[in-house]
Design a protein around this motif. Structure first.
Motif, PDB file in Angstrom:
ATOM      1  N   ILE A 277       0.867  -1.184   0.000  1.00  0.00           N
ATOM      2  CA  ILE A 277       0.000   0.000   0.000  1.00  0.00           C
ATOM      3  C   ILE A 277       0.903   1.233   0.000  1.00  0.00           C
ATOM      4  CG2 ILE A 277      -1.821   1.256   1.231  1.00  0.00           C
ATOM      5  CD1 ILE A 277      -2.683  -1.361   2.495  1.00  0.00           C
ATOM      6  N   TYR A 278       0.594   2.186  -0.838  1.00  0.00           N
ATOM      7  CA  TYR A 278       1.390   3.413  -0.947  1.00  0.00           C
ATOM      8  C   TYR A 278       1.447   4.094   0.420  1.00  0.00           C
ATOM      9  CZ  TYR A 278       3.049   7.824  -2.976  1.00  0.00           C
ATOM     10  OH  TYR A 278       3.766   8.951  -3.288  1.00  0.00           O
ATOM     11  N   LYS A 279       2.666   4.296   0.941  1.00  0.00           N
ATOM     12  CA  LYS A 279       2.847   4.776   2.313  1.00  0.00           C
ATOM     13  C   LYS A 279       2.167   6.126   2.573  1.00  0.00           C
ATOM     14  CE  LYS A 279       4.525   4.116   6.418  1.00  0.00           C
ATOM     15  NZ  LYS A 279       4.005   3.017   7.257  1.00  0.00           N
ATOM     16  N   PRO A 280       2.324   7.152   1.709  1.00  0.00           N
ATOM     17  CA  PRO A 280       1.606   8.411   1.979  1.00  0.00           C
ATOM     18  C   PRO A 280       0.095   8.216   2.038  1.00  0.00           C
ATOM     19  CG  PRO A 280       3.350   8.765   0.379  1.00  0.00           C
ATOM     20  CD  PRO A 280       3.256   7.295   0.570  1.00  0.00           C
ATOM     21  N   GLU A 281      -0.420   7.347   1.174  1.00  0.00           N
ATOM     22  CA  GLU A 281      -1.862   7.074   1.219  1.00  0.00           C
ATOM     23  C   GLU A 281      -2.240   6.420   2.546  1.00  0.00           C
ATOM     24  OE1 GLU A 281      -5.302   4.606  -1.297  1.00  0.00           O
ATOM     25  OE2 GLU A 281      -3.166   4.381  -1.784  1.00  0.00           O
ATOM     26  N   TYR A 282      -1.416   5.498   3.021  1.00  0.00           N
ATOM     27  CA  TYR A 282      -1.661   4.824   4.297  1.00  0.00           C
ATOM     28  C   TYR A 282      -1.651   5.829   5.447  1.00  0.00           C
ATOM     29  CZ  TYR A 282      -1.024   1.494   8.140  1.00  0.00           C
ATOM     30  OH  TYR A 282      -1.159   0.782   9.304  1.00  0.00           O
TER      31      TYR A 282
END
Length: 426
Positions: A277-282
């Motif tokens: 999962i894309y870290k900034p999105e998380y």
């Protein structure tokens, strides 16, 4: 009446003979007559005995002449008994045959009932298989669409590969030209050597990309799609208005659930760290849930078509959660005309009604499945129970849908369906 008359005649006849015998005996006794040289007293006794014999003989003679039954009793009793025994034996045999026939008929009736039950079971299985066949046909259609999309991507990759090959040939030609001019341009030898090294590195990079494209093409042709783009891998409700650390812990638990679901689908162990999962999105999702005054529905969905063997790339979807329907809350009601509909028409009517319920619940806030668009669950037994119930009705039937249990935005919506017969219009 005939027997009474015969008895009366016998009584009168016997009395008359007795009277005549008595008179004859009296006269013989008074006149002291003698027969065969016997004394008068003995002659009177013989006359009395003869009179009794006449009475008995005449009685049997009259009875035999007047009644067939008397003749049978006197002369045909043994034959009658034999005939009765034969008739009784025939009757016993007929009774046994009747009991055996009744038993065979009962067994035949039991076998017929069992056959009817088997036919009903086979009909239900056939209907379930037809429904499963329709679902598989829909899945095949979606797979064909995905295959067409993959073929388009394949064609684009092949075209890009050809273009890169042409660029590689062009660069190789330029490299050869530069090496031919090396003797004439000694002063630029170091610069050209640097460019040559750069071109060689580009060439290797192009060869690597070419090999990757070939491997991707092989994967597209031989691989299979495990998750479709937008398909839900895992979902759950996370409470809002809490510290970010607690929210992050709940999101990690949801990611672990996604890892288990992916492992079940792939048939091999996949950890939650393998679900990328894309870290900034998380991080943004953690902050949004922590600052939200209400609970949030979190879905981990496939970021694209996941082919077996590729990395599991996913994204997060957030929705505000609330109770959409209370237990036994009314959802929708629709009248259905059943005139000449038949069993197939009844099934189609129930399917149309369920689609309207699905649309109404989705519009009110229950999250539908991204792939199928469904929001509820309903087993085949409940579906066919409703179909069979309205099959026994005529005219117009009103179907009403109610929520079975409290249902939030995550769902699924479980239904209670009621059928009501509308009175015929005058």
């Amino acid at each position: 009446m005939y027997g009474v008359l015969l008895i009366v005649v016998l009584i009168i006849t016997g009395g008359a003979i007795a009277f005549i015998g008595d008179r004859l005996g009296s006269k013989v006794g008074k006149k002291k007559l003698s027969i065969f040289g016997l004394r008068p007293r003995h002659t009177s006794i013989i006359v009395t005995i003869f009179t009794g014999v006449c009475i008995t003989t005449l009685t049997f003679g009259v009875m035999a002449a007047a009644s067939q039954n008397v003749r049978t009793a006197l002369f045909g009793m043994e034959k009658l008994n034999q005939k009765m025994k034969t008739t009784q034996a025939s009757l016993n045999q007929a009774t046994e045959d009747l009991q055996m026939a009744q038993q065979q008929q009962q067994e035949a009736n039991d076998a017929l009932d069992q056959s009817r039950k088997d036919v009903e079971t086979l009909k239900a299985q056939q209907q379930e298989l037809e429904a499963e066949s329709q679902r598989l046909q829909e899945g095949n259609r979606l797979l064909e669409l995905a295959k067409a999309e993959l073929m388009q991507r394949n064609d684009a990759l092949v075209a890009q590969n050809d273009q890169l090959g042409q660029q590689n040939s062009s660069l190789s030609s330029a490299n050869t030209a530069l090496q031919g001019q090396n003797s004439l341009l000694t002063g630029k030898n170091e610069e050209l050597t640097g460019k040559n090294a750069s071109l060689t590195a580009d060439n290797k990079d192009l060869e690597t990309r070419n090999q990757d494209l070939r491997n991707g093409l092989l994967t597209i042709r031989e691989g299979d799609i495990v998750f479709r783009a937008g398909e839900v891998i895992a979902s759950g409700v996370i409470r809002g208005n809490r510290p970010a650390a607690e929210v992050d812990k709940d999101l990690q638990s949801l990611a672990q659930l996604a890892g288990r679901n992916v492992s079940s689908r792939l048939g091999r162990n996949v950890s939650d760290k393998d679900v990328w999962i894309y870290k900034p999105e998380y991080n943004s999702a953690v902050q949004a849930i922590a600052s939200s005054p209400q609970d949030m529905v979190v879905r981990i969905v496939a970021a694209g078509n996941l082919v077996r063997g590729e990395e599991v790339r996913a994204s997060l979807e957030l929705y505000k959660n609330s109770i959409i329907y209370k237990d036994r809350e009314f959802i929708l009601a629709r009248p259905i005309a059943l005139k000449g509909a038949g069993s197939g028409g009844a099934e189609q009517a129930v399917m149309s009604f369920l689609k309207e319920v699905n649309a109404a619940a989705s519009a009110k806030g229950i999250l539908p499945d991204p792939i199928r668009g469904s929001i509820g669950v309903m087993d085949g037994a409940q579906f066919y129970e409703v179909v069979n119930a309205i099959n026994g009705m005529h005219g117009t039937v009103v179907l009403s849908a109610y929520a079975k249990g409290d249902t939030d935005a995550l769902g699924p919506l479980r239904l209670i369906i009621k059928e009501e017969q509308m009175p015929d219009q005058p």
